[in-house]
Enzyme design. Structure first.
Site, PDB file in Angstrom:
ATOM      1  N   TYR A 131       0.686  -1.329   0.103  1.00 49.70           N
ATOM      2  CA  TYR A 131      -0.033   0.021  -0.104  1.00 49.70           C
ATOM      3  C   TYR A 131       0.775   1.260   0.009  1.00 49.70           C
ATOM      4  O   TYR A 131       0.687   2.232  -1.032  1.00 49.70           O
ATOM      5  CB  TYR A 131      -0.813   0.080   1.205  1.00 49.70           C
ATOM      6  CG  TYR A 131      -1.626   1.012   1.162  1.00 49.70           C
ATOM      7  CD1 TYR A 131      -3.157   1.041   0.520  1.00 49.70           C
ATOM      8  CD2 TYR A 131      -1.800   2.151   1.812  1.00 49.70           C
ATOM      9  CE1 TYR A 131      -4.260   2.070   0.394  1.00 49.70           C
ATOM     10  CE2 TYR A 131      -2.607   3.530   1.987  1.00 49.70           C
ATOM     11  CZ  TYR A 131      -3.754   3.233   1.253  1.00 49.70           C
ATOM     12  OH  TYR A 131      -4.893   4.357   1.288  1.00 49.70           O
ATOM     13  N   HIS A 151       1.360   4.099  -3.096  1.00 50.10           N
ATOM     14  CA  HIS A 151       1.304   5.427  -2.963  1.00 50.10           C
ATOM     15  C   HIS A 151       2.502   6.459  -3.112  1.00 50.10           C
ATOM     16  O   HIS A 151       2.362   7.453  -3.394  1.00 50.10           O
ATOM     17  CB  HIS A 151       0.549   5.953  -1.648  1.00 50.10           C
ATOM     18  CG  HIS A 151      -0.932   5.530  -1.526  1.00 50.10           C
ATOM     19  ND1 HIS A 151      -1.321   4.259  -1.601  1.00 50.10           N
ATOM     20  CD2 HIS A 151      -2.230   6.272  -1.651  1.00 50.10           C
ATOM     21  CE1 HIS A 151      -2.807   4.199  -1.684  1.00 50.10           C
ATOM     22  NE2 HIS A 151      -3.415   5.354  -1.750  1.00 50.10           N
ATOM     23  N   TYR A 206      -3.735  16.443   1.740  1.00 49.54           N
ATOM     24  CA  TYR A 206      -4.267  15.122   1.810  1.00 49.54           C
ATOM     25  C   TYR A 206      -3.188  13.905   2.364  1.00 49.54           C
ATOM     26  O   TYR A 206      -1.998  13.713   2.089  1.00 49.54           O
ATOM     27  CB  TYR A 206      -4.645  14.510   0.448  1.00 49.54           C
ATOM     28  CG  TYR A 206      -5.383  13.337   0.112  1.00 49.54           C
ATOM     29  CD1 TYR A 206      -5.828  12.573   1.396  1.00 49.54           C
ATOM     30  CD2 TYR A 206      -5.674  12.786  -0.716  1.00 49.54           C
ATOM     31  CE1 TYR A 206      -6.358  11.265   1.197  1.00 49.54           C
ATOM     32  CE2 TYR A 206      -6.298  11.877  -1.368  1.00 49.54           C
ATOM     33  CZ  TYR A 206      -6.839  10.829  -0.200  1.00 49.54           C
ATOM     34  OH  TYR A 206      -7.606   9.899  -0.200  1.00 49.54           O
ATOM     35  N   TRP A 216      -7.432   3.448 -10.846  1.00 46.77           N
ATOM     36  CA  TRP A 216      -6.720   3.462  -9.593  1.00 46.77           C
ATOM     37  C   TRP A 216      -7.485   2.465  -8.413  1.00 46.77           C
ATOM     38  O   TRP A 216      -6.932   1.341  -7.933  1.00 46.77           O
ATOM     39  CB  TRP A 216      -6.741   4.773  -8.924  1.00 46.77           C
ATOM     40  CG  TRP A 216      -5.927   4.636  -7.404  1.00 46.77           C
ATOM     41  CD1 TRP A 216      -6.323   4.694  -6.250  1.00 46.77           C
ATOM     42  CD2 TRP A 216      -4.495   4.721  -7.505  1.00 46.77           C
ATOM     43  NE1 TRP A 216      -5.717   4.654  -5.440  1.00 46.77           N
ATOM     44  CE2 TRP A 216      -4.350   4.683  -5.972  1.00 46.77           C
ATOM     45  CE3 TRP A 216      -3.528   4.597  -8.309  1.00 46.77           C
ATOM     46  CZ2 TRP A 216      -3.016   4.806  -5.527  1.00 46.77           C
ATOM     47  CZ3 TRP A 216      -2.309   4.729  -7.410  1.00 46.77           C
ATOM     48  CH2 TRP A 216      -2.165   4.725  -6.223  1.00 46.77           C
ATOM     49  N   TRP A 217      -9.001   2.467  -8.660  1.00 42.46           N
ATOM     50  CA  TRP A 217      -9.645   1.585  -7.843  1.00 42.46           C
ATOM     51  C   TRP A 217      -9.491   0.112  -7.967  1.00 42.46           C
ATOM     52  O   TRP A 217      -8.962  -0.806  -7.207  1.00 42.46           O
ATOM     53  CB  TRP A 217     -11.147   1.678  -7.700  1.00 42.46           C
ATOM     54  CG  TRP A 217     -11.695   2.920  -7.300  1.00 42.46           C
ATOM     55  CD1 TRP A 217     -10.801   3.866  -6.188  1.00 42.46           C
ATOM     56  CD2 TRP A 217     -12.917   3.569  -7.340  1.00 42.46           C
ATOM     57  NE1 TRP A 217     -11.683   4.880  -5.752  1.00 42.46           N
ATOM     58  CE2 TRP A 217     -12.874   4.839  -6.520  1.00 42.46           C
ATOM     59  CE3 TRP A 217     -13.913   3.117  -7.849  1.00 42.46           C
ATOM     60  CZ2 TRP A 217     -14.112   5.460  -6.283  1.00 42.46           C
ATOM     61  CZ3 TRP A 217     -15.091   3.875  -7.808  1.00 42.46           C
ATOM     62  CH2 TRP A 217     -15.018   4.827  -7.217  1.00 42.46           C
TER      63      TRP A 217
END
Length: 103
Positions: free
Chosen positions: A18, A22, A41, A75-76
């Site tokens: 993960y 990112h 963010y 992306w999902w």
């Protein structure tokens, strides 16, 4: 600017992947978020529960509102193997209520 927070669920053993994904966020996705008015963010991980906690500032849509765009759909799909997702492929995301803020 409004602050918006939500939580998501990471699958066990996927913490490093993960973070890697990112760290290498696609430039076109970052550009879309910024263009939509999303800034400051951050995503945090509770390692005991694999809960991801995200907070962002927004002047328009939330990042969770951009699901109709092709890049977010891509992306999902890219993230679906390491996160809990809804039937439409979006991450399971629970909005959080702000109860304290110190400026």
């Amino acid at each position: 600017m409004q602050r918006f927070a939500f939580k998501m669920k990471l699958r066990p053993g996927c913490e490093a992947e993960y973070k890697k994904r990112h760290d290498e966020i696609w430039p076109e996705l970052a550009q879309l978020l910024k263009k939509a008015g999303i800034s400051d963010y951050a995503i945090f991980l509770d390692e005991e529960t694999n809960t991801l906690f995200a907070v962002q500032k927004q002047s328009g849509a939330s990042s969770q509102d951009l699901g109709s765009t092709a890049i977010v759909q891509k992306w999902w799909a890219y993230m679906a193997d390491i996160m809990d997702t809804n039937p439409d492929g979006s991450p399971v995301s629970v909005p959080l209520k702000e109860v304290f803020y110190l400026e």
